[in-house]
Write an enzyme that holds these catalytic residues in place. Structure first.
Site, mmCIF file in Angstrom:
data_model
loop_
_atom_site.group_PDB
_atom_site.id
_atom_site.type_symbol
_atom_site.label_atom_id
_atom_site.label_comp_id
_atom_site.label_asym_id
_atom_site.label_seq_id
_atom_site.Cartn_x
_atom_site.Cartn_y
_atom_site.Cartn_z
ATOM 1 N N ASN A 1 0.824 -1.152 0.118
ATOM 2 C CA ASN A 1 0.166 -0.046 -0.011
ATOM 3 C C ASN A 1 0.870 1.074 0.085
ATOM 4 O OD1 ASN A 1 -1.796 1.887 0.514
ATOM 5 N ND2 ASN A 1 -2.451 1.366 2.717
ATOM 6 N N TRP A 2 0.964 1.774 -1.275
ATOM 7 C CA TRP A 2 1.770 2.992 -1.412
ATOM 8 C C TRP A 2 1.296 4.362 -0.763
ATOM 9 C CZ3 TRP A 2 4.295 1.695 -6.840
ATOM 10 C CH2 TRP A 2 5.131 0.511 -6.885
ATOM 11 N N LYS A 3 0.015 4.393 -0.479
ATOM 12 C CA LYS A 3 -0.792 5.555 0.016
ATOM 13 C C LYS A 3 -0.498 6.797 -0.643
ATOM 14 C CE LYS A 3 0.128 3.169 4.548
ATOM 15 N NZ LYS A 3 -0.257 3.476 6.036
ATOM 16 N N GLU B 1 -7.031 4.433 7.686
ATOM 17 C CA GLU B 1 -6.777 5.939 7.583
ATOM 18 C C GLU B 1 -8.258 6.416 6.566
ATOM 19 O OE1 GLU B 1 -2.937 5.613 5.424
ATOM 20 O OE2 GLU B 1 -2.040 4.890 7.417
ATOM 21 N N GLU C 1 -5.666 -5.491 10.215
ATOM 22 C CA GLU C 1 -4.584 -4.390 10.553
ATOM 23 C C GLU C 1 -4.886 -3.672 11.927
ATOM 24 O OE1 GLU C 1 -2.524 -3.193 6.857
ATOM 25 O OE2 GLU C 1 -4.399 -1.912 6.782
ATOM 26 N N GLY D 1 2.113 2.047 10.879
ATOM 27 C CA GLY D 1 3.192 3.168 10.756
ATOM 28 C C GLY D 1 3.465 3.392 12.253
ATOM 29 N N GLY E 1 2.683 -1.341 4.182
ATOM 30 C CA GLY E 1 2.713 -0.156 4.023
ATOM 31 C C GLY E 1 4.284 0.625 4.086
HETATM 32 C C1 PEP Z 1 -1.015 -0.047 5.936
HETATM 33 O O1 PEP Z 1 -1.012 1.047 6.074
HETATM 34 O O2 PEP Z 1 -1.927 -0.825 5.460
HETATM 35 C C2 PEP Z 1 0.220 -0.656 6.746
HETATM 36 C C3 PEP Z 1 0.251 -1.773 7.019
HETATM 37 O O3 PEP Z 1 1.286 0.207 7.007
HETATM 38 P P1 PEP Z 1 2.747 -0.214 7.537
HETATM 39 O O4 PEP Z 1 3.053 -1.344 7.099
HETATM 40 O O5 PEP Z 1 3.395 0.888 7.400
HETATM 41 O O6 PEP Z 1 2.460 -0.111 9.402
#
Ligand code: PEP
Length: 264
Positions: free
Chosen positions: A18-20, A107, A177, A183, A243
């Site tokens: 997930n590159w957001k 998010e 998640e 994050g 992420g």
């Molecule tokens: C996400 O936002 O889906 C995620 C898993 O982020 P991270 O790996 O940075 O915690």
């Protein structure tokens, strides 16, 4: 029966990045070029999915075509078209070759008020055009501390999936998640992840029947090369939604390699 090599049991293993809202056009192109090179040099049984931002989806599909990478969107609107300024529909995503779409990411729930009911409508919209929904669920830190994490996740799943056409279940991917792990550098322990994944599986059986055993359940939340092996070893952990670590091609490819390796 699971014997430590989940690929051999028929269950797909998925690693999705997930590159957001990260990377511009050049950055996305560079990252995909490196991932394509990595997957070419080490072919994998893992279903590798990347989710760049909307403007780069068409380019990502062109660059990934025939290269063993699937391209996901990070969101979609529930209606097929209409006066919804700034939104993107499931048929639009389909028309540029998108295969997966993340829905209900924490998010989006936190910053854009996305409800479980809206997530359910997005899943229906995606199913109509044959895109795989990646349904995110997970509890806040306070909810876990108060012992409400199972109830919270059950409500998210039942509300988003209730009343869906049964063929939706054959396609849908779940991503657990825990919000407190996204994050933050904190991860669920392997035991916490497996415990919740087994609970999710049991709820999915109530919703989808025996087909639930074919529904991949991914873990997301600060998953990195140094903790991936332990987390992914859980019998009900069928891959990861990554992420931060997915923005670094070496880290992401290493997680793919770990997911493809026989688990202890
Ligand atoms: C996400 O936002 O889906 C995620 C898993 O982020 P991270 O790996 O940075 O915690």
């Amino acid at each position: 029966m699971y014997d430590g090599v989940k690929h051999l049991c028929g269950m797909r293993t998925i690693i999705a990045g997930n590159w957001k809202m990260h990377k511009d056009k050049a950055g996305v192109a560079d990252l995909i070029t490196r991932l394509v090179a990595g997957v070419r040099s080490s072919p994998t049984r893992v279903e590798v999915v990347i989710a760049p931002a909307f403007p780069f989806l068409g380019m990502a599909v062109s660059m990934s075509f025939g290269e063993g990478l699937h391209v996901a969107a990070q969101n979609c609107h529930e209606e097929p078209d209409g006066a919804f300024t700034g939104e993107v529909s499931a048929p639009m995503l389909k028309s540029v070759g998108i295969s997966h779409c993340i829905v209900g990411h924490s998010e989006r729930r936190q910053f854009f008020g996305e409800t479980d009911e809206a997530v359910g409508r997005k899943i229906t919209a995606l199913d109509r055009v044959g895109i795989t929904p990646v349904l995110c669920c997970g509890e806040q830190r306070e909810e876990r501390e108060n012992g409400r994490h199972f109830d919270v996740v059950a409500t998210q799943l039942h509300t988003a999936l209730a009343g869906q056409d049964p063929k939706v279940f054959a396609r849908t991917v779940i991503a657990y998640e825990p919000v407190w792990a996204i994050g933050t550098g904190l991860t669920a322990s392997a035991g916490q992840a497996q415990e919740m994944h087994a609970f999710i599986r049991s709820e999915l059986v109530k919703i989808a029947g025996e087909g639930a055993h074919e529904m991949p359940i991914l873990y997301g939340g600060s998953c990195k090369p140094d903790n991936a092996a332990e987390i992914l070893a859980g019998p009900d952990v069928n891959g990861g939604l990554i992420g931060g670590a997915s923005l670094d091609p070496a880290s992401f490819l290493e997680i793919v390699r770990i997911a493809d390796a026989p688990m202890p």
